[in-house]
Design a protein around this motif. Structure first.
Motif, PDB file in Angstrom:
ATOM      1  N   THR C 230       0.832  -1.205   0.000  1.00 21.67           N
ATOM      2  CA  THR C 230       0.000   0.000   0.000  1.00 21.67           C
ATOM      3  C   THR C 230       0.865   1.253   0.000  1.00 21.67           C
ATOM      4  OG1 THR C 230      -0.138  -0.313   2.384  1.00 21.67           O
ATOM      5  CG2 THR C 230      -2.046  -0.972   1.095  1.00 21.67           C
ATOM      6  N   VAL C 231       1.931   1.243   0.822  1.00 25.00           N
ATOM      7  CA  VAL C 231       2.803   2.414   0.892  1.00 25.00           C
ATOM      8  C   VAL C 231       3.565   2.578  -0.418  1.00 25.00           C
ATOM      9  CG1 VAL C 231       4.803   3.406   2.065  1.00 25.00           C
ATOM     10  CG2 VAL C 231       2.981   2.327   3.406  1.00 25.00           C
ATOM     11  N   HIS C 232       3.979   1.448  -1.002  1.00 17.79           N
ATOM     12  CA  HIS C 232       4.661   1.469  -2.295  1.00 17.79           C
ATOM     13  C   HIS C 232       3.764   2.122  -3.344  1.00 17.79           C
ATOM     14  CE1 HIS C 232       7.751   0.248  -5.073  1.00 17.79           C
ATOM     15  NE2 HIS C 232       6.917  -0.470  -5.810  1.00 17.79           N
ATOM     16  N   LEU C 233       2.499   1.691  -3.367  1.00 16.12           N
ATOM     17  CA  LEU C 233       1.540   2.248  -4.323  1.00 16.12           C
ATOM     18  C   LEU C 233       1.370   3.747  -4.097  1.00 16.12           C
ATOM     19  CD1 LEU C 233      -0.719   2.194  -6.421  1.00 16.12           C
ATOM     20  CD2 LEU C 233      -2.262   1.318  -4.660  1.00 16.12           C
ATOM     21  N   TYR C 234       1.236   4.126  -2.837  1.00 11.86           N
ATOM     22  CA  TYR C 234       1.049   5.541  -2.498  1.00 11.86           C
ATOM     23  C   TYR C 234       2.231   6.375  -2.990  1.00 11.86           C
ATOM     24  CZ  TYR C 234       1.487   9.640   0.526  1.00 11.86           C
ATOM     25  OH  TYR C 234       1.681  10.901   1.000  1.00 11.86           O
ATOM     26  N   LEU C 235       3.438   5.897  -2.702  1.00 10.59           N
ATOM     27  CA  LEU C 235       4.622   6.672  -3.074  1.00 10.59           C
ATOM     28  C   LEU C 235       4.775   6.763  -4.595  1.00 10.59           C
ATOM     29  CD1 LEU C 235       7.098   5.392  -0.331  1.00 10.59           C
ATOM     30  CD2 LEU C 235       5.984   7.631  -0.464  1.00 10.59           C
ATOM     31  N   LEU C 236       4.558   5.638  -5.273  1.00  4.15           N
ATOM     32  CA  LEU C 236       4.671   5.654  -6.742  1.00  4.15           C
ATOM     33  C   LEU C 236       3.633   6.590  -7.349  1.00  4.15           C
ATOM     34  CD1 LEU C 236       5.209   1.895  -7.738  1.00  4.15           C
ATOM     35  CD2 LEU C 236       6.918   3.703  -7.530  1.00  4.15           C
ATOM     36  N   ALA C 237       2.406   6.527  -6.829  1.00  2.00           N
ATOM     37  CA  ALA C 237       1.329   7.327  -7.409  1.00  2.00           C
ATOM     38  C   ALA C 237       1.561   8.806  -7.161  1.00  2.00           C
ATOM     39  CB  ALA C 237      -0.010   6.893  -6.819  1.00  2.00           C
ATOM     40  N   MET C 238       1.967   9.156  -5.947  1.00  2.00           N
ATOM     41  CA  MET C 238       2.106  10.563  -5.609  1.00  2.00           C
ATOM     42  C   MET C 238       3.301  11.198  -6.303  1.00  2.00           C
ATOM     43  SD  MET C 238      -0.432  11.465  -3.946  1.00  2.00           S
ATOM     44  CE  MET C 238      -0.252  12.948  -2.965  1.00  2.00           C
ATOM     45  N   GLU C 239       4.375  10.393  -6.429  1.00  2.00           N
ATOM     46  CA  GLU C 239       5.537  10.968  -7.086  1.00  2.00           C
ATOM     47  C   GLU C 239       5.422  10.846  -8.594  1.00  2.00           C
ATOM     48  OE1 GLU C 239       8.802   9.047  -5.085  1.00  2.00           O
ATOM     49  OE2 GLU C 239       8.033   9.808  -3.181  1.00  2.00           O
ATOM     50  N   GLY C 240       4.483  10.054  -9.044  1.00  2.00           N
ATOM     51  CA  GLY C 240       4.221   9.920 -10.472  1.00  2.00           C
ATOM     52  C   GLY C 240       5.423   9.439 -11.256  1.00  2.00           C
ATOM     53  N   ILE C 241       6.305   8.681 -10.595  1.00  2.00           N
ATOM     54  CA  ILE C 241       7.544   8.321 -11.275  1.00  2.00           C
ATOM     55  C   ILE C 241       7.399   7.077 -12.138  1.00  2.00           C
ATOM     56  CG2 ILE C 241       9.307   9.432  -9.884  1.00  2.00           C
ATOM     57  CD1 ILE C 241       9.277   6.944  -8.103  1.00  2.00           C
ATOM     58  N   ASN C 242       6.593   6.143 -11.718  1.00  2.00           N
ATOM     59  CA  ASN C 242       6.522   4.893 -12.455  1.00  2.00           C
ATOM     60  C   ASN C 242       5.092   4.381 -12.402  1.00  2.00           C
ATOM     61  OD1 ASN C 242       6.806   2.409 -13.600  1.00  2.00           O
ATOM     62  ND2 ASN C 242       8.545   1.768 -12.339  1.00  2.00           N
ATOM     63  N   LEU C 243       4.224   4.994 -13.198  1.00  2.00           N
ATOM     64  CA  LEU C 243       2.815   4.656 -13.140  1.00  2.00           C
ATOM     65  C   LEU C 243       2.508   3.197 -13.492  1.00  2.00           C
ATOM     66  CD1 LEU C 243       0.704   7.736 -14.182  1.00  2.00           C
ATOM     67  CD2 LEU C 243       0.889   6.597 -11.978  1.00  2.00           C
ATOM     68  N   PRO C 244       3.178   2.618 -14.497  1.00  2.00           N
ATOM     69  CA  PRO C 244       2.885   1.202 -14.773  1.00  2.00           C
ATOM     70  C   PRO C 244       3.092   0.322 -13.546  1.00  2.00           C
ATOM     71  CG  PRO C 244       4.148   2.153 -16.562  1.00  2.00           C
ATOM     72  CD  PRO C 244       4.082   3.203 -15.487  1.00  2.00           C
TER      73      PRO C 244
END
Lengths: 276, 312, 274
Positions: C230-244
């Motif tokens: 969940t935290v991984h998803l949150y960080l990826l989504a918020m930073e928009g670095i690796n959407l796939p």
């Protein structure tokens, strides 16, 4: 195991009542649910190895009364009992008496067949296991024996692993009887055991009561007077005369006498169907 | 018969032993187990006490050093300059909660009425699991959905970035539907059936029965459901965090960035030290007290209701 | 017949609200599935993220999530079940019971971020356990406790009274009755509650974000830190670095949650049939 002849529908018990010793005596019993006074001044003997029936209109406290013999009422908060109930001369309500051990000696069958949600075998083996029997061969023998005494062995011997709840209502009730017999009780309390099952099964249960009473003292609560007349040797008639007041024991005698020449007018009225 | 008489003999032997007294070991074992279970149940009480103690311990001093008025009433949140006024955050939480309730309550109560009064068993067997499943979806997924689907949509209609209260309203409204719908359906289900028949028998339509008879009868249960939905909305963190834009200010419009108590805690926690950190714990105290207050309100309402019924 | 028209309109609105709810659920699921399915592969599941853009897989975050969930359930299950046994079988209505119930209700309503800060203050810092699986699991325990307690208590109360009488009537003690008849009879529903709670724990973010840590790490001992999905998803989504990768993680998370929910549902339905 010999079978007793099928009981005949008549006020005369199939066999003359034994005049054995008292298995249980009740003296001056008062029973309360919180503030409600349910039973008053009940004094009655229960004869050993015989069938005693409690009859009376609904709400007369007969089910409450039968639950005093194995202290089942202890489980309901707020209940209180005065007076004396003895088993083999000993007060079962004396301080320190273990109600758990008492209930092993005084078994009970309920109105609603209540097999546990487990296999037929495990249902019957439940009691023996509780009391420390773990040896497979010993359990096997007990299970077969108890089912046999409950008139059920022939029907279930090939399906012992099947769930107890898959049986018909009447078979379930006999399974419950087998379950109680497996802990070898001295007294068997039956609280309207036939009111929730089909007539054929009623016949089978009445048959087996006639056999069981050779070795076990049986008390049955029934609202069916023909049944009381068919199966019992002694009958006690209870009545709550005024709604909201304590019920009393009106008459106790041999079943023959109660049904043919009741001493009390109220008993006669009830038996002839004038009220209740 | 031989068997029976053997049994008989055995019974006489047992009778000779007499009634057994409660054995000491059984008594001790049963009492010990009982106390063990009580202890387990008390873990819940312990939990509440520990939360109070530890969150309180870390956050309490903000009220004394910074001042209750300045903390709760301060209109500016600027931790770099040591200014910890959380009024914009409280305002943000209230705005987000209010909008979510306004949107979510009709949806949830409508769904509950549909489930309990209108749906055929077949339809119900699809809708009810869907509502339950909706409750199981993690808030971070709702946030993700809001961030990538809803936000661009809001942005294109309003012209901004799409971060703001409006986006949070829609996401939160969906998230509180299961809470409110389930409890409302319970409340409708516990109305005694005779009432419905009586209303239909008088020629009332389904809708008349619902809003003149059933909703009033289930009023207390529905209010409880909304209060608990309120708690869910105030306490929701991740989904809101991902769509509100996280600006601790009073916004000009519902499509401008905003922050709530919960989101500010998550955003600031990694780098907060000293008073700033204490202030974040102070905000947690407030959230805790609010959620306790809502639970107390539900309890109070049900107590009032039973008192009213007793008087009737 | 305005009465009839009003009725029709109202019914249409009620249908609409129910359909909206269902449609939203399917939209969310569909969205995650459609976008995440292309990302899903054995490589994605079983390899480590690499570099600043977290390319590659998510394996350590899956392990962290499962680790902390399992640990929390191991701690909460016995406590919650025995607590429910107390409330349903032993407790006499009174002050003590109402305090316990009130506490459980309060605990159930604590916002998850507050629970997270509590875990940080008590387990991570005061108890010196540090950012770890254990700290996160303990904080999760308090979140799960009221949920499991309630479902278990309901399951126990749903066991018919006469089953208990049968057991007492055979000379069983209270504990024997509870252990040998009541708990087995209630077990399917208790398990259902446990599975649903497990699903909640898997999806929880705010509680674990400041108790488990955020660094990607493969946890071995309970004292290791990690980063849950969940935290991984949150960080990826918020930073928009690796959407796939974010979509892939969201899909994996969704599959786990749906798996737990559907299996609980299946279990419940199967036991109802018997």
């Amino acid at each position: 195991m010999t079978r007793m002849p099928a009981p005949i529908v008549s006020p005369t018990p199939a066999a003359p009542a034994p005049d054995g010793p008292d298995k249980i005596t009740v003296k001056g019993l008062e029973f309360y649910y919180g503030d409600f006074h349910a039973l008053t001044d009940v004094t009655v003997p229960i004869k050993s190895t015989a069938v005693t029936a409690f009859i009376g209109p609904s709400g007369c406290g007969k089910s409450t009364f039968i639950r005093c013999f194995n202290r089942m009422n202890d489980l309901i908060p707020g209940t209180r009992l005065e007076g004396k109930v003895t088993l083999d001369g000993q007060d079962i309500y004396a301080p320190g008496v273990d109600p758990v051990d008492l209930r092993r000696r005084v078994g009970m069958i309920f109105q609603q067949p209540n097999p546990f949600p487990m296999s037929i075998y495990d249902n019957v083996a439940f009691g023996p296991r509780l009391h420390g029997i773990t040896k497979k061969s010993e359990l096997d023998d007990l299970v077969r024996d108890s089912l046999d005494r409950a008139n059920l062995w022939k029907e279930v011997k090939d399906i012992l692993g099947r769930g107890g709840l898959t049986l018909s209502g009447g078979q379930q009730q006999r399974l419950c009887i087998a379950r109680v017999l497996a802990v070898q009780p001295e007294v068997l309390l039956m609280d309207e055991p036939c009111s929730a099952i089909d007539p054929t099964s009623v016949q089978k249960i009445e048959d087996l009561m006639a056999v069981l009473k050779e070795s076990i003292t049986i008390i049955i609560v029934t609202h069916n007077m023909q049944q009381a007349a068919r199966v019992s040797d002694f009958t006690a008639f209870f009545l709550q005369e005024v709604a909201g007041e304590a019920a009393v024991l009106v008459e106790y005698d041999r079943t023959t006498n109660v049904f043919t020449s009741p001493r009390d007018k109220r008993t006669e009225d009830y038996i002839t169907g004038r009220f209740g | 018969m031989a068997e029976a008489s053997a049994q008989n003999d055995e019974n006489h032997k047992k009778a000779a032993h007499g009634l057994r007294l409660v054995s000491r070991s059984t008594h001790l074992k049963e009492a010990g187990l009982r106390n063990l279970f009580l202890l387990c149940a008390f873990v819940a009480v312990l939990g509440v006490a520990l939360i109070f103690l530890f969150v309180g311990w870390r956050g309490w001093s903000i009220f004394s050093t910074y001042g209750v008025g300045a903390f709760l009433g301060g209109a500016e949140w600027d931790p770099i300059d040591g200014i910890y006024g959380i009024l914009p955050l409280i305002y943000g939480s209230l705005v987000v909660m209010g909008g979510a309730l306004a949107l979510g309550t009709p949806l949830a109560v409508g769904t509950a009425i549909f489930l309990s009064e209108i749906a055929s068993p077949r339809v119900r067997s699809i809708v009810r699991p869907a509502v339950e499943l909706l409750a199981g979806i993690p808030s971070v997924i709702f946030g993700f959905f809001g961030l990538l689907i809803l936000r661009p949509f809001i942005a294109s209609t309003s012209g901004g970035l799409g971060f703001g209260a409006a986006t949070a309203w829609i996401i939160l409204a969906i998230m509180i539907v299961p809470t409110i719908a389930t409890l409302t359906e319970d409340a409708l289900g516990s109305i005694q059936p005779g009432i419905r028949e009586a209303s239909y028998a008088m020629g009332a339509t389904t809708w008349q029965t619902v809003y003149k008879v059933l909703v009033p009868a289930a009023k207390i249960g529905i209010i409880d459901a909304i209060i608990l939905g309120m708690g869910r909305a105030i306490g929701e963190t991740m989904a809101v965090l991902m769509v509100v834009g996280n600006a601790p200010v009073f916004p000009d419009s519902v499509t401008d960035p905003i922050a709530t108590l919960t989101t500010q805690i998550v955003i600031d926690m990694p780098y907060a030290t000293g008073d700033h950190r204490t202030a974040l714990f102070g905000m947690a105290i407030i959230l805790f007290i609010v959620s306790m207050g809502l639970v107390a309100a539900v309890r109070l309402i049900s107590r009032l209701q039973s008192a009213m019924e007793a008087n009737r | 017949m305005s009465k009839r028209i009003a009725n029709q309109i109202a019914l249409a609105l009620l249908w609409t609200s129910a359909l909206t709810t269902v449609a939203v659920l399917f939209a969310v699921i569909l969205y995650v599935v459609v976008n995440g399915i292309g990302q899903l592969s054995l490589g994605f599941i079983f390899t480590w993220p690499r570099g600043v853009n977290a390319e590659g897989g998510v394996w350590p975050t899956i392990v962290s999530t499962l680790y902390v969930t399992a640990l929390a359930m191991v701690i909460v299950t016995p406590i919650a079940i025995l607590a429910a046994v107390y409330l349903a079988e032993y407790a006499v209505q009174g002050r003590l019971v109402s305090i316990i119930r009130c506490a459980a209700d309060t605990l159930a309503s604590v916002p998850s971020i507050v629970m997270g800060l509590f875990g940080l203050a008590l387990f991570v810092e005061a108890a010196h356990i540090g950012f770890s699986m254990l700290s996160a699991a303990l904080a999760l325990t308090f979140l799960m406790l009221p949920i499991v307690m309630r479902t278990t208590e309901e399951a126990i109360r749903a066991v018919p009274k006469y089953i208990r009488w049968g057991s007492y009537g055979l000379g069983a003690t209270k504990w024997q009755t509870v252990r040998r008849t009541v708990l087995p009879a209630a077990m399917p529903r208790i398990l259902t509650g446990l599975i649903l709670a497990t699903g909640r724990a898997v999806g929880e973010t705010a509680v674990v974000i400041y108790t488990m840590g955020q660094a990607i790490n493969m946890p071995v001992s309970p004292l290791d830190s990690g980063r849950p999905m969940t935290v991984h998803l949150y960080l990826l989504a918020m930073e928009g670095i690796n959407l796939p990768a974010a979509y892939g993680t969201a899909l994996l998370l969704m599959i786990m949650i749906l798996g737990f929910n559907l299996s609980a549902r299946y279990l419940l339905r199967r036991t109802r049939k018997v």
